[in-house]
Design an enzyme around this catalytic site. Structure first.
Site, PDB file in Angstrom:
ATOM      1  N   ASN A 383       0.822  -1.199   0.000  1.00 22.80           N
ATOM      2  CA  ASN A 383       0.000   0.000   0.000  1.00 22.80           C
ATOM      3  C   ASN A 383       0.862   1.257   0.000  1.00 22.80           C
ATOM      4  OD1 ASN A 383      -1.880   1.997   0.376  1.00 22.80           O
ATOM      5  ND2 ASN A 383      -3.048   0.911   1.919  1.00 22.80           N
ATOM      6  N   ASP A 384       1.507   1.532   1.124  1.00 28.28           N
ATOM      7  CA  ASP A 384       2.251   2.786   1.227  1.00 28.28           C
ATOM      8  C   ASP A 384       3.391   2.888   0.220  1.00 28.28           C
ATOM      9  OD1 ASP A 384       0.622   3.612   3.251  1.00 28.28           O
ATOM     10  OD2 ASP A 384       1.866   2.723   4.806  1.00 28.28           O
ATOM     11  N   VAL A 385       4.005   1.767  -0.132  1.00 28.97           N
ATOM     12  CA  VAL A 385       5.158   1.830  -1.037  1.00 28.97           C
ATOM     13  C   VAL A 385       4.750   2.146  -2.471  1.00 28.97           C
ATOM     14  CG1 VAL A 385       6.563   0.289   0.372  1.00 28.97           C
ATOM     15  CG2 VAL A 385       5.181  -0.667  -1.461  1.00 28.97           C
ATOM     16  N   VAL A 386       3.423   2.160  -2.756  1.00 29.16           N
ATOM     17  CA  VAL A 386       2.975   2.547  -4.091  1.00 29.16           C
ATOM     18  C   VAL A 386       2.072   3.779  -4.025  1.00 29.16           C
ATOM     19  CG1 VAL A 386       3.154   0.246  -5.110  1.00 29.16           C
ATOM     20  CG2 VAL A 386       1.038   0.916  -3.978  1.00 29.16           C
ATOM     21  N   SER A 424      -0.359   2.400   7.775  1.00 23.39           N
ATOM     22  CA  SER A 424      -0.050   3.746   8.215  1.00 23.39           C
ATOM     23  C   SER A 424      -1.328   4.562   8.362  1.00 23.39           C
ATOM     24  CB  SER A 424       0.873   4.421   7.207  1.00 23.39           C
ATOM     25  OG  SER A 424       0.171   4.627   6.003  1.00 23.39           O
TER      26      SER A 424
END
Lengths: 457, 101
Positions: A383-386, A424
């Protein structure tokens, strides 16, 4: 003569450890390197057993047998998905051993230690104890025994810092009054408590940094043991471990564009929605058959695995999907973000377990330029890494974090458990983009259905 | 402890830190998990200290503390090396021959 032999065994062990770690610079030489390191360990242990201080062997043999049994069982049975937990647990063991040796040194020699050894023992016990409990909390969080969300309360940082201040204060007084045993045991207890409080406020998504940092502390505790008993091989091995953990923490922090202080005291993940909540529109649910066709007729498909792949144990299913695609002539690549998962390199190990050749695994800098010419990017539980907000929205709490730019691909398929937010707690505008389609449900399940769709296309 | 020994010890520490930096920065991100478990196993060398504490048998307390320390470090050494090898065995350049290529 015997002393020379013992010292030589330590020197040999140190050399073999360094050569062993050097082998890790390439997957081809890594195993051979580790065999050298194992041989080094055996040499050092044999050398130690010849020392004349050792007069009885019952405790030693019992300890070695018990430890080997537990270690072997853990080594053989722990599944690859549980690697972060196991690593956290082994940091706790290593640090506890260092701490106990330090306590025993103080118990035996106390005031006679002298300033230099007192400071070494102090460091050893301080770092060892806080790493022990800190790693146990990290283990509990990763294992799901404790909620992975940050536990915070008002004035937490001030309380933690003053606790650390008192602990270091005890240490400083001990340097001048090594006979004050009460202070020593107070310091020991406070360090144990501080370890717990240090890790409790840190969210599960920040675990890669925390694990690396605890790795570093555990190594430094071993090095301090080396100072306390003036043993060079301990200093060398401990420093290598400490340095490695430190380098990894820096790599992880850079991959999140945050500082170590921010990770430790920022309680990331508890951030309330402010600027990021602007994304509106619909998350479009994908039609399985259509996606299957689009993947099957693509020239290149890039998979982006995240922690969701680990929890769903979906790596084998993903490999089968990749096989189905490759059978149809599609080029398959895997894009690995440094902080995907719960520890450094987590995704690489899981994919290797599923028999994915490492030549197909690409790092951030190498894969990002390829997204604009990629027909489809499949995000598996990341999720957060994209999250494109990191690149586009300067108000976003994760702004500046390097991301995998999947939104530049022609089609993005996101496999997600539900409609909720990531760890997050951030909104991800990627999900609302016109080229993004969502596939809800268990990742393993979705991938299996996708594989069937590809085979039928 | 004589000051020469103290100084020599610091030399060892600093040089090991430099060497470690050089060696470890060359490890690719691909192998970061095995790296962590390998360094973990290697730092289980604190077993050396634990063995002396357990075997010197000065008092029962120190022997018991040493015993627990021996158990903990042995778990790390044995478990660490076994699991590192298990991981490294899986890293392959090409797909296994059961499929094409």
């Amino acid at each position: 003569m015997k002393t020379y032999f013992i010292e030589f065994s330590y020197l040999l062990a140190s050399i073999l450890f360094i050569l062993g770690l050097r082998g890790l610079s390439h997957p081809e030489t890594a195993r051979r390197g580790m065999h050298l390191a194992e041989f080094g360990m055996v040499t050092a242990v044999i050398g130690t057993l010849l020392q004349r201080e050792i007069i009885s062997y019952e405790w030693i043999i019992a300890g070695l047998l018990l430890g080997s049994t537990i270690g072997l069982a853990m080594g053989v049975w722990v599944p690859m998905t549980a690697m972060p937990q196991r690593t956290a647990l082994s940091h706790a063991f290593g640090a506890l051993a260092a701490s106990l040796v330090g306590v025993s040194e103080y118990y035996l020699h106390g005031a006679k230690l002298g300033e230099f050894r007192m400071s070494a023992v102090g460091f050893e016990v301080l770092l060892g104890s806080l790493t022990t409990t800190g790693s146990l909390v990290a283990f509990a969080k990763l294992q799901g025994l404790v909620p992975g969300t940050p536990l915070t309360y008002k004035g937490q940082n001030i309380f933690n810092l003053s606790l650390l201040g008192v602990t270091i204060g005890c240490f400083c007084i001990l340097l001048f009054h090594p006979a004050a045993a009460a202070l020593f045991y107070l310091m020991l207890g406070l360090a144990f408590i501080f370890g717990i409080l240090l890790v409790l406020p840190i969210g599960a998504a920040d675990m890669p940094v925390v694990i690396s940092l605890l790795n570093s502390y555990a190594g430094l505790a071993s090095a301090a043991t080396g100072f306390a008993i003036s043993n060079n091989v301990l200093i060398i091995a401990g420093t290598l471990d400490g340095g490695s953990g430190f380098i990894l923490s820096i790599v992880m922090c850079k991959a999140m564009n945050r500082s170590i202080t921010n990770v430790l005291f920022g309680a990331f993940g508890s951030v309330t929605e402010t600027a990021a909540a602007t994304s509106t529109g619909d998350m479009r649910e994908a039609n399985l058959g259509d996606v299957g066709v689009q993947l099957a007729y693509a020239r290149q498909v890039v998979f982006v695995p995240g922690y969701g792949m680990a929890t769903a144990q979906a790596q084998h299913a993903l490999r089968e999907l990749a096989d189905a695609l490759e059978d149809r002539g599609v080029t398959v690549k895997y894009a690995i973000h440094p902080v995907a998962g719960r520890m450094p390199g987590h995704m690489n190990v899981l994919l290797a377990e599923a028999n994915v050749p490492y030549s197909q695994l690409y790092e951030l800098d190498h894969i990002n330029p390829e997204f604009p010419t990629t027909e489809a990017a499949v995000v598996v539980g990341a999720n957060d890494v994209v999250n494109p907000d990191a690149r586009d929205n300067p108000q976003s709490p994760i702004t500046g974090m390097p991301i995998l730019e999947v939104d530049r691909a022609k089609l993005v398929v996101v496999l997600k458990r539900g409609r909720g937010k990531g760890f997050s707690g951030l909104e991800n505008p990627l999900f609302y983009k016109a080229n993004c389609e969502m596939l809800y449900g268990d990742a393993k399940d979705s991938i299996t259905r996708l594989t069937q769709a590809v085979r039928q296309a | 402890m004589p000051s020469e020994t103290v100084i020599a010890t610091f030399y060892v520490f600093i040089l090991a830190a430099f060497l470690g930096y050089q060696v470890i920065s060359r490890v690719p991100p691909l192998l970061h998990t095995p790296l962590m478990s390998a360094t973990n196993a290697i730092s289980g060398i604190s077993l050396v200290g634990s063995l002396v504490t357990a075997g010197a048998h000065q008092t029962t307390v120190s022997a018991v503390l040493g015993f627990i320390a021996v158990v903990c470090s042995t778990i790390n050494v044995v478990g660490g090396f076994v699991i590192t090898d298990r991981m490294l065995k899986m890293f392959k350049r090409k797909a296994t021959p059961d499929k094409k290529e």
